[in-house]
Design a protein around this motif. Structure first.
Motif, short mmCIF file in Angstrom:
data_model
loop_
_atom_site.label_atom_id
_atom_site.label_comp_id
_atom_site.label_asym_id
_atom_site.label_seq_id
_atom_site.Cartn_x
_atom_site.Cartn_y
_atom_site.Cartn_z
N UNK A 19 0.94 -1.15 0.05
CA UNK A 19 -0.12 0.26 0.03
C UNK A 19 0.68 1.35 0.22
N UNK A 20 2.07 1.15 0.75
CA UNK A 20 2.99 2.39 0.72
C UNK A 20 3.46 2.56 -0.46
N UNK A 21 3.94 1.45 -1.34
CA UNK A 21 4.17 1.55 -2.58
C UNK A 21 3.59 2.19 -3.61
N UNK A 22 2.31 1.77 -3.65
CA UNK A 22 1.41 2.38 -4.49
C UNK A 22 0.74 3.69 -3.92
N UNK A 23 0.84 4.09 -2.70
CA UNK A 23 0.32 5.32 -2.33
C UNK A 23 -1.14 5.06 -1.97
N UNK A 24 -1.54 4.15 -1.69
CA UNK A 24 -2.90 3.73 -1.52
C UNK A 24 -3.48 4.63 -0.32
N UNK A 25 -4.80 4.64 -0.37
CA UNK A 25 -5.54 5.67 0.61
C UNK A 25 -5.76 5.00 2.19
N UNK A 26 -5.80 3.73 1.93
CA UNK A 26 -5.93 2.97 3.42
C UNK A 26 -4.52 2.54 3.82
N UNK A 27 -3.61 3.54 3.51
CA UNK A 27 -2.02 3.23 3.99
C UNK A 27 -1.82 3.42 5.41
N UNK A 28 -2.86 4.47 6.10
CA UNK A 28 -2.67 4.49 7.64
C UNK A 28 -3.25 3.60 8.30
N UNK A 29 -4.41 3.01 7.74
CA UNK A 29 -5.11 1.99 8.52
C UNK A 29 -3.94 0.69 8.65
N UNK A 30 -3.49 0.41 7.45
CA UNK A 30 -2.67 -0.74 7.32
C UNK A 30 -1.38 -0.57 8.15
N UNK A 31 -0.91 0.45 8.24
CA UNK A 31 0.33 1.04 9.03
C UNK A 31 0.04 0.64 10.49
N UNK A 32 -1.31 1.21 10.97
CA UNK A 32 -1.70 0.70 12.26
C UNK A 32 -1.68 -0.99 12.68
N UNK A 33 -2.20 -1.50 11.65
CA UNK A 33 -2.48 -2.85 11.95
C UNK A 33 -1.07 -3.69 11.99
N UNK A 34 -0.11 -3.06 11.09
CA UNK A 34 1.29 -3.66 11.09
C UNK A 34 2.13 -3.48 12.39
N UNK A 35 2.00 -2.19 12.84
CA UNK A 35 2.77 -1.96 13.95
C UNK A 35 1.95 -2.58 15.11
N UNK A 36 0.76 -2.66 15.27
CA UNK A 36 0.00 -3.59 16.10
C UNK A 36 0.62 -5.15 16.41
N UNK A 37 0.63 -5.52 14.91
CA UNK A 37 0.78 -6.99 14.83
C UNK A 37 2.37 -7.29 15.19
N UNK A 38 3.34 -6.00 15.08
CA UNK A 38 4.53 -6.36 15.44
C UNK A 38 4.75 -6.23 16.97
N UNK A 39 3.97 -5.36 17.49
CA UNK A 39 4.07 -5.34 18.94
C UNK A 39 3.35 -6.50 19.66
N UNK A 40 2.45 -7.13 19.16
CA UNK A 40 1.83 -8.27 19.70
C UNK A 40 2.96 -9.47 19.56
N UNK A 41 3.50 -9.61 18.47
CA UNK A 41 4.69 -10.53 18.26
C UNK A 41 5.79 -10.37 19.44
N UNK A 42 6.29 -9.27 19.47
CA UNK A 42 7.29 -8.92 20.63
C UNK A 42 6.69 -9.30 21.90
#
Length: 83
Positions: free
Chosen positions: A38-61
């Protein structure tokens, strides 16, 4: 295959933990990749996907699936992509 009852239980417990850990690690990687695309394409839902990714990384840690330093490095890299 173990003969002792406690060892048999331990094998089953390890198998279940491995399946759970594999699924959670896979989910984390998937959310990271979705954000990167999404960041590569400049998608509109980039911020929501960013939040999901950060959350997933925090949970895994927090669950010990990845080291805290790897989580910090990954979050830093994703934050740079988000700007």
């Amino acid at each position: 295959m173990p003969q002792i009852k406690s060892a048999i239980k331990r094998v089953e417990t390890n198998r279940k933990a491995n399946l759970r850990n594999t699924a959670q690690t896979s989910a984390m990687r998937t959310s990271i990749k979705k954000f990167e695309v999404a960041a590569d394409k400049g998608s509109d839902d980039k911020q929501a996907l960013y939040t999901d990714a950060i959350s997933a990384v925090d949970k895994a840690a927090s669950k010990g699936l990845i080291h805290a330093n790897k989580a910090a490095n990954t979050k830093s890299r994703l934050t740079k992509l988000n700007k």
